[in-house]
Write a protein that holds these residues in place. Structure first.
Motif, short mmCIF file in Angstrom:
data_model
loop_
_atom_site.label_atom_id
_atom_site.label_comp_id
_atom_site.label_asym_id
_atom_site.label_seq_id
_atom_site.Cartn_x
_atom_site.Cartn_y
_atom_site.Cartn_z
N CYS A 86 0.83 -1.21 0.00
CA CYS A 86 0.00 0.00 0.00
C CYS A 86 0.86 1.26 0.00
O CYS A 86 0.53 2.24 -0.67
CB CYS A 86 -0.94 0.00 1.20
SG CYS A 86 -2.19 -1.31 1.12
N GLU A 87 1.95 1.24 0.74
CA GLU A 87 2.85 2.40 0.78
C GLU A 87 3.45 2.69 -0.59
O GLU A 87 3.68 3.85 -0.95
CB GLU A 87 4.00 2.15 1.77
CG GLU A 87 3.65 2.40 3.22
CD GLU A 87 4.78 2.05 4.17
OE1 GLU A 87 4.78 2.59 5.29
OE2 GLU A 87 5.64 1.22 3.81
N ASN A 88 3.73 1.64 -1.35
CA ASN A 88 4.41 1.80 -2.65
C ASN A 88 3.46 2.04 -3.82
O ASN A 88 3.90 2.15 -4.96
CB ASN A 88 5.27 0.55 -2.94
CG ASN A 88 6.41 0.41 -1.96
OD1 ASN A 88 6.92 1.40 -1.45
ND2 ASN A 88 6.80 -0.83 -1.66
N LEU A 89 2.17 2.10 -3.53
CA LEU A 89 1.20 2.38 -4.61
C LEU A 89 1.36 3.83 -5.08
O LEU A 89 1.76 4.70 -4.30
CB LEU A 89 -0.23 2.15 -4.11
CG LEU A 89 -0.66 0.68 -3.93
CD1 LEU A 89 -1.97 0.62 -3.16
CD2 LEU A 89 -0.79 -0.01 -5.28
N PRO A 90 1.01 4.12 -6.35
CA PRO A 90 1.09 5.51 -6.84
C PRO A 90 0.22 6.42 -5.98
O PRO A 90 -0.93 6.08 -5.65
CB PRO A 90 0.53 5.42 -8.27
CG PRO A 90 0.53 3.98 -8.63
CD PRO A 90 0.52 3.19 -7.37
N ARG B 217 -3.65 5.88 -4.65
CA ARG B 217 -3.38 4.96 -3.52
C ARG B 217 -4.63 4.66 -2.71
O ARG B 217 -4.99 3.49 -2.49
CB ARG B 217 -2.29 5.56 -2.63
CG ARG B 217 -1.89 4.67 -1.45
CD ARG B 217 -0.90 5.38 -0.54
NE ARG B 217 0.35 5.64 -1.25
CZ ARG B 217 1.22 6.60 -0.91
NH1 ARG B 217 0.96 7.38 0.12
NH2 ARG B 217 2.34 6.77 -1.58
N GLU B 218 -5.31 5.72 -2.26
CA GLU B 218 -6.46 5.51 -1.37
C GLU B 218 -7.57 4.73 -2.06
O GLU B 218 -8.17 3.82 -1.48
CB GLU B 218 -6.99 6.87 -0.89
CG GLU B 218 -8.04 6.73 0.21
CD GLU B 218 -8.49 8.06 0.76
OE1 GLU B 218 -9.69 8.20 1.08
OE2 GLU B 218 -7.64 8.99 0.88
N THR B 219 -7.83 5.05 -3.31
CA THR B 219 -8.88 4.35 -4.08
C THR B 219 -8.57 2.87 -4.21
O THR B 219 -9.45 2.01 -4.00
CB THR B 219 -9.01 4.98 -5.49
OG1 THR B 219 -9.16 6.38 -5.35
CG2 THR B 219 -10.19 4.40 -6.23
N ILE B 220 -7.33 2.56 -4.57
CA ILE B 220 -6.94 1.15 -4.74
C ILE B 220 -7.07 0.39 -3.42
O ILE B 220 -7.59 -0.73 -3.37
CB ILE B 220 -5.49 1.05 -5.28
CG1 ILE B 220 -5.41 1.57 -6.72
CG2 ILE B 220 -4.99 -0.40 -5.22
CD1 ILE B 220 -4.00 1.69 -7.27
N ILE B 221 -6.61 1.02 -2.32
CA ILE B 221 -6.68 0.34 -1.01
C ILE B 221 -8.13 0.09 -0.63
O ILE B 221 -8.49 -1.04 -0.25
CB ILE B 221 -5.96 1.18 0.08
CG1 ILE B 221 -4.46 1.28 -0.21
CG2 ILE B 221 -6.18 0.56 1.46
CD1 ILE B 221 -3.71 2.25 0.69
#
Length: 612
Positions: free
Chosen positions: A317-321, A325-329
């Motif tokens: 999660c930290e390494n997501l763009p 980031r928030e949407t993907i999580i």
């Protein structure tokens, strides 16, 4: 044991021939190289540099190294030590000019059956390859690598895999490496797969695309899962070497295949290396390919795979763009995480609990309160102690995001419930985390919510809990200070000295033992000492001899006048007690802090420094 055929000196002949007894210990070491006792041979091998130094560079080359080459049929632990020693032998054989003399014994060691010995020999060969001149590399080192690569036994071929990356020019070794990648023996293909990434790093990019990628694809499709999983490791190295535009065509098909491999070991390796893969392939491929793959790994049918993936949740999660980031999580990761909280396997839940708190700093206060707190609460109430403790040990992450009040309303009741759990091991585990909790929550909050728990543990029916509670008090005083202890802890501890249960009275003494040093001289002398002295007349012998032990323990904290006027008379009475144990410990205390022949009119600082 190794043969004594080489003309190495015996102890008597060496000392006699040189006319110098100082060489005798060296000669003994040489003699021990042939000894039947494995331990003596091992000790001698570990001091090989001393032997070589005494023999000189010429005799080391002409006598010691041939002798060592003959001893390759020894015990594995001796061979391991030998392989390690030879890697640092360049100076002892005369420097880089003669470094090739070390190749014969190391070549032999690189073909033995024991893997750790071969690996150490390869490590030493790689090390000394750097010390060869280009001419010596071509004349001596490269023929060795070819012999190993074409050896009849798989052991030599596996060793060759680790040496290609130090041979020059590299391009002409690609053919040899390709041959080993398709070797009939799985062990050789495993060795080739494990060194594929390393070899790729030292090649030109064109060779990586034209030669390494086909080898990578073939190894990733190998019939043996032990080969395929090592290809995943190589994938990380290869992906970092390739330009972004080549990744989709050259690496991703193989990586997708590995993430869905029929063997759970391969999928486990993908999960274990997921953060590294994510960084290697970049944000776009992460969004399009790795997010669905990560979801599948979190839902995998094998618990080991789910646990490995759960362990990577925070990093992933930290390494997501950042922009998505928030949407993907919230859309893709969190639904899977919610399922894992109630997973049937405790290792999966424990792995998740060790990282899940870190999501709060990524998602912020509102999302934490709405979505994460219910998950934390569920894990705090989990039947597995490790899950609960992983949550407790990371509470500070959440505290920083949502604040202490919100935390206390939601999670603290669960912690209190655990502190009163029927299973004593659960209570013990909570005690051990109490200083950590106290530091995170602060003194006011601690006094209000948790202080009473800490005192209740002191009268627990299980000794291990009472003992841990005593240590816990000491750590709390170290954190909050002596003044807090005097106002909050000490009065409650001292009141237990009147408890009808002698075990609780003894706990008072144990607490005083632990607290005297951290509370200091004034509190110990003024408040604790009178209670200890009063307990010297307790009816129970166990309490009385613990009074003697306690006085010995707190003696160095007290000043000399208290020792002389108050402690000494009480110990003298206890030294005449009818109970043998009381008498013994009283005499021990007298000799410890009131040693005969030493004047007692000393300052307290001097008294602490005297060792009788």
């Amino acid at each position: 044991p190794p043969s004594a055929s080489r003309p190495l000196t015996t102890p008597h002949s060496m000392a006699g021939a040189e006319g110098d007894d100082s060489l005798y210990p060296i000669a003994v070491l040489i003699d021990e190289l042939r000894n039947e006792d494995v331990q003596l041979r091992l000790n001698s091998i570990k001091k090989l540099s001393t032997i070589a130094l005494a023999l000189g560079v010429e005799r080391t080359r002409t006598e010691l190294l041939p002798f060592l080459t003959d001893t390759i049929y020894d015990e594995d632990e001796v061979l391991l030590a030998l392989a390690e020693q030879l890697g640092s032998f360049t100076v002892l054989v005369g420097g880089p000019e003669y470094v090739h003399c070390l190749l014969p014994p190391l070549e032999s060691l690189a073909t033995v059956e024991e893997t750790v010995v071969r690996d150490k020999a390869v490590e030493s060969l790689r090390k000394i390859s750097q010390e060869h001149s280009p001419v010596d590399l071509e004349v001596h080192f490269e023929p060795l690598v070819k012999r190993l690569a074409c050896g009849d036994w798989f052991t030599s071929r596996t060793s060759a895999c680790g040496l290609f990356s130090v041979c020059y020019p590299l391009e002409r070794w690609v053919t040899h490496f390709r041959t080993l990648c398709s070797d009939d023996t799985p062990m050789v293909r495993r060795a080739a797969a494990s060194k594929l990434g390393e070899f790729a790093k030292v090649l030109e990019l064109d060779y990586v695309k034209s030669d390494i990628i086909p080898l990578f694809t073939a190894l990733a499709s190998d019939e043996q899962d032990s080969v395929r999983l090592l290809a995943v490791e190589a994938c990380v190295s290869i992906a970092t070497l390739l330009p972004q535009e080549d990744l989709e065509a050259l690496v991703m098909p193989t990586l997708r295949q590995a993430a869905e491999d029929k063997s759970w070991r391969v999928r486990y390796m993908v999960a274990d290396k997921f953060s590294e893969l994510q960084k290697a392939v970049g944000p776009e491929i992460t969004k399009n390919d790795l997010v669905p793959a990560f979801q599948n790994l979190l839902k995998d049918c094998e618990a080991e795979v789910r646990a490995a993936a759960a362990n990577k949740v925070k990093e992933f999660c930290e390494n997501l763009p950042e922009d998505s980031r928030e949407t993907i999580i919230m859309t893709h990761v969190l639904p899977c995480v919610k399922e894992l909280v109630s997973d049937t396997n405790q290792h999966v839940k424990s792995a998740l609990a060790s990282v899940i708190m870190g999501l709060s700093t990524i998602l912020g206060k509102d999302n934490t309160v709405e979505h994460l707190l219910p998950l934390f609460l569920a894990q705090l109430k989990d039947e597995c102690p490790e899950v609960r403790l992983n949550i407790i040990s990371n509470l500070d992450c959440v505290n920083e995001v949502i604040g202490i009040r919100q935390l206390s309303q939601s999670l603290l009741p669960a912690i209190v419930e655990l502190a009163e759990d029927a299973k004593w091991r659960v209570r013990l585990a909570i005690i051990e985390y109490m200083p950590l909790l106290a530091g995170q929550l602060g003194v006011e909050f601690f006094d209000e919510k948790l202080n009473s728990l800490c005192m209740a543990w002191l009268v627990d029916h299980v000794y291990a809990i009472r003992e841990a509670a005593t240590c816990n008090l000491m750590k709390l005083v170290e954190k909050f200070g002596a003044e807090w202890a005097q106002n909050t802890i000490v009065p409650k501890v001292l009141s237990m000295s009147n408890d009808p249960n002698y075990l609780h009275r003894m706990t008072t003494l144990f607490c005083i033992n632990a607290l005297s040093e951290v509370c200091g001289q004034e509190i110990t002398t003024k408040h604790m000492l009178p209670v200890v002295l009063k307990m010297a007349s307790d009816q129970v012998a166990n309490v009385r001899f613990n009074v003697a032990k306690c006085l010995q323990k707190i003696g160095p904290v007290l000043d000399s006048s208290a020792l002389q006027a108050e402690v000494k008379p009480v110990l003298e009475i206890l030294a005449t007690d009818q109970d043998m144990d009381v008498k013994y410990f009283a005499q021990e205390a007298i000799s410890g802090i009131l040693a005969p022949g030493i004047t007692l009119h000393l300052s307290s600082s001097l008294l602490q420094e005297v060792h009788f």
